[in-house]
Scaffold this active site. Sequence first.
Site, PDB file in Angstrom:
ATOM      1  CG  HIS A 138      -0.545  14.538   1.764  1.00 59.27           C
ATOM      2  ND1 HIS A 138      -1.547  14.909   0.496  1.00 59.27           N
ATOM      3  CD2 HIS A 138      -1.348  13.729   2.891  1.00 59.27           C
ATOM      4  CE1 HIS A 138      -2.577  13.628   0.630  1.00 59.27           C
ATOM      5  NE2 HIS A 138      -1.898  13.272   1.626  1.00 59.27           N
ATOM      6  CG  HIS A 198      -2.081   0.613   1.159  1.00 58.72           C
ATOM      7  ND1 HIS A 198      -3.051   0.585   1.260  1.00 58.72           N
ATOM      8  CD2 HIS A 198      -2.474   1.667   0.864  1.00 58.72           C
ATOM      9  CE1 HIS A 198      -4.119   1.550   1.049  1.00 58.72           C
ATOM     10  NE2 HIS A 198      -3.472   2.443   0.869  1.00 58.72           N
ATOM     11  CG  ASP A 219      -2.359   4.499   3.468  1.00 59.51           C
ATOM     12  OD1 ASP A 219      -2.638   4.272   2.451  1.00 59.51           O
ATOM     13  OD2 ASP A 219      -3.135   4.800   4.323  1.00 59.51           O
ATOM     14  CG  HIS A 235      -1.141   6.989  -1.957  1.00 58.66           C
ATOM     15  ND1 HIS A 235      -2.258   6.655  -2.473  1.00 58.66           N
ATOM     16  CD2 HIS A 235      -1.478   5.915  -0.489  1.00 58.66           C
ATOM     17  CE1 HIS A 235      -3.047   6.075  -1.375  1.00 58.66           C
ATOM     18  NE2 HIS A 235      -2.534   5.414  -0.760  1.00 58.66           N
ATOM     19  CG  LEU A 236       5.069   4.942  -6.030  1.00 57.42           C
ATOM     20  CD1 LEU A 236       4.954   4.045  -6.733  1.00 57.42           C
ATOM     21  CD2 LEU A 236       6.547   5.213  -4.884  1.00 57.42           C
ATOM     22  NE  ARG A 237       0.165  11.500  -2.248  1.00 59.16           N
ATOM     23  CZ  ARG A 237      -0.495  10.455  -1.813  1.00 59.16           C
ATOM     24  NH1 ARG A 237      -1.666  10.725  -2.423  1.00 59.16           N
ATOM     25  NH2 ARG A 237      -1.314  10.944  -0.462  1.00 59.16           N
TER      26      ARG A 237
HETATM   27  O1  DOR Z   1      -4.520   9.132   4.760  1.00 57.85           O
HETATM   28  C1  DOR Z   1      -4.654   8.176   3.903  1.00 57.85           C
HETATM   29  N1  DOR Z   1      -4.208   9.087   2.343  1.00 57.85           N
HETATM   30  N2  DOR Z   1      -5.363   7.380   3.926  1.00 57.85           N
HETATM   31  C2  DOR Z   1      -6.175   7.415   2.547  1.00 57.85           C
HETATM   32  O2  DOR Z   1      -7.041   6.352   2.659  1.00 57.85           O
HETATM   33  C3  DOR Z   1      -5.752   7.768   1.289  1.00 57.85           C
HETATM   34  C4  DOR Z   1      -4.725   8.588   1.933  1.00 57.85           C
HETATM   35  C5  DOR Z   1      -4.051   9.509   0.758  1.00 57.85           C
HETATM   36  O3  DOR Z   1      -4.300   8.979  -0.806  1.00 57.85           O
HETATM   37  O4  DOR Z   1      -3.988  10.857   0.661  1.00 57.85           O
END
Ligand code: DOR
Length: 445
Positions: A320, A71, A316, A73-75
């Site tokens: 950001h 899980h 996860d 996120h590479l964005r």
């Molecule tokens: O905290 C989270 N950030 N939960 C998610 O399900 C998505 C993720 C995000 O894409 O920033």
Amino acid sequence: MIPVIKNPHRGRLLIKGGRVIDPRQNLDQVTNILIENGKVLSIGHHLDTPANTPTLDATNSVVAPGLVDVHVHLREPGGEAKETIATGTRAAAAGGVTSVVSMPNTNPPMDNVADIQFVISRAAQEGMVRVYPTGTISKGRLGQELSEIGAMASVGCVAITDDGSEVMNSQLFRRALEYTKTFNLIVMDHCEDVNLMGDGVMNDGALATRLGLAGIPRQAEYTMVARNIALAELTGGRLHLTHMSVKESVELIRQAKAKGLHVTADVTPHHLILTEEAVQEYKSNAKVNPPLRTMEDVTALRKGLKEGVLDCVASDHAPHTQSEKLQEFSNAPFGLIGLETMLPLIITELVKPGYLTLSEMILRMSDLPARLFNLPAGTLEPGSNADIVIFDPEAKQTFTHFVSRSQNSPFLGWQLNGVVERTLVGGQTVYERSAASAKPHPSPL
Ligand code: DOR
């Protein structure tokens, strides 16, 4: 389909004298590993190697199959200010993670063949570790129409998920579970009733009231866990529930497994370690979805992981920018980065206090996630990819800066046990601690 690695190591490499832990081979002993042309050739005390074989001394370190994080996120595309495939995979390498499953809530969301091919080719050009893309369940992540699931599967998509939000339309979710059976694809789900969640920003309860923040009730998660399990039972589909946060979810998954349903689940290090108290003083780096819950939940999640009700740990990793996270708590985005801290957090908080052995940790962070997602990883059996993490479980480090392009971690400043010394992918070193500490602020790729 195995992601291409730019420069697989040619020739031989001997990793000598480390404590080799490989749960799939039931192995935990001080021994040597010989690598040839990017693959593990043999393991043993007396390996037949020419005197000039390049050698890494791993004395006093653990040598294990590289971590597999399902899980991440590479964005890219659309969120390059937060992370890219290049920077995210560098962070993975620094964390000892050699395979990542990337999330499709990019901008635009990954709902077609071209998007999946983009990730695969960008990762082949710039990735430091193996990247396995997922596609969305619904077109545009809008929850109305199924994405090009079959076509995406045919080009290397390993699972589908609308992660970041739930597919509230139960009929669509049922069809996704039915349709994916043909392609042996996993439906990975973010369990959250969007209506119950409302405009909630943290765990619902007394603390939320005291802070004047809207709460997300625990029922928002476990009612959807229950629905999804019911639909997995109806369809016989393959369901993976991600980032579980409440004790009721653990019980529902326990019951589903007892019935023999094809249901698996993961849990994050932050849900295993932190409670809602971490958002006190409106600390937005601890604002995450699902939200951090209570000590009772932490205890149930740990027990669930130990017993295998929760199959694996996934970060996860959700980068950001600082300016987004500096907004007022209610407006700051959900998410925290986790690739670089997952190993030391689990060592410090679960292995050291005796909840898990090192071998159980490798089982749940490498072997099992690889098997669940059918990835060629998670073991050092002869013939397998030489994707390896070498770490010192006793050494300490304080996180003051991350390799990731984003720095949104509630663990900044924490002193943790467990230092990744070297990470290899296809026998090639993709991270080396001594080189990294000489350059604490690596220039962007
Ligand atoms: O905290 C989270 N950030 N939960 C998610 O399900 C998505 C993720 C995000 O894409 O920033």
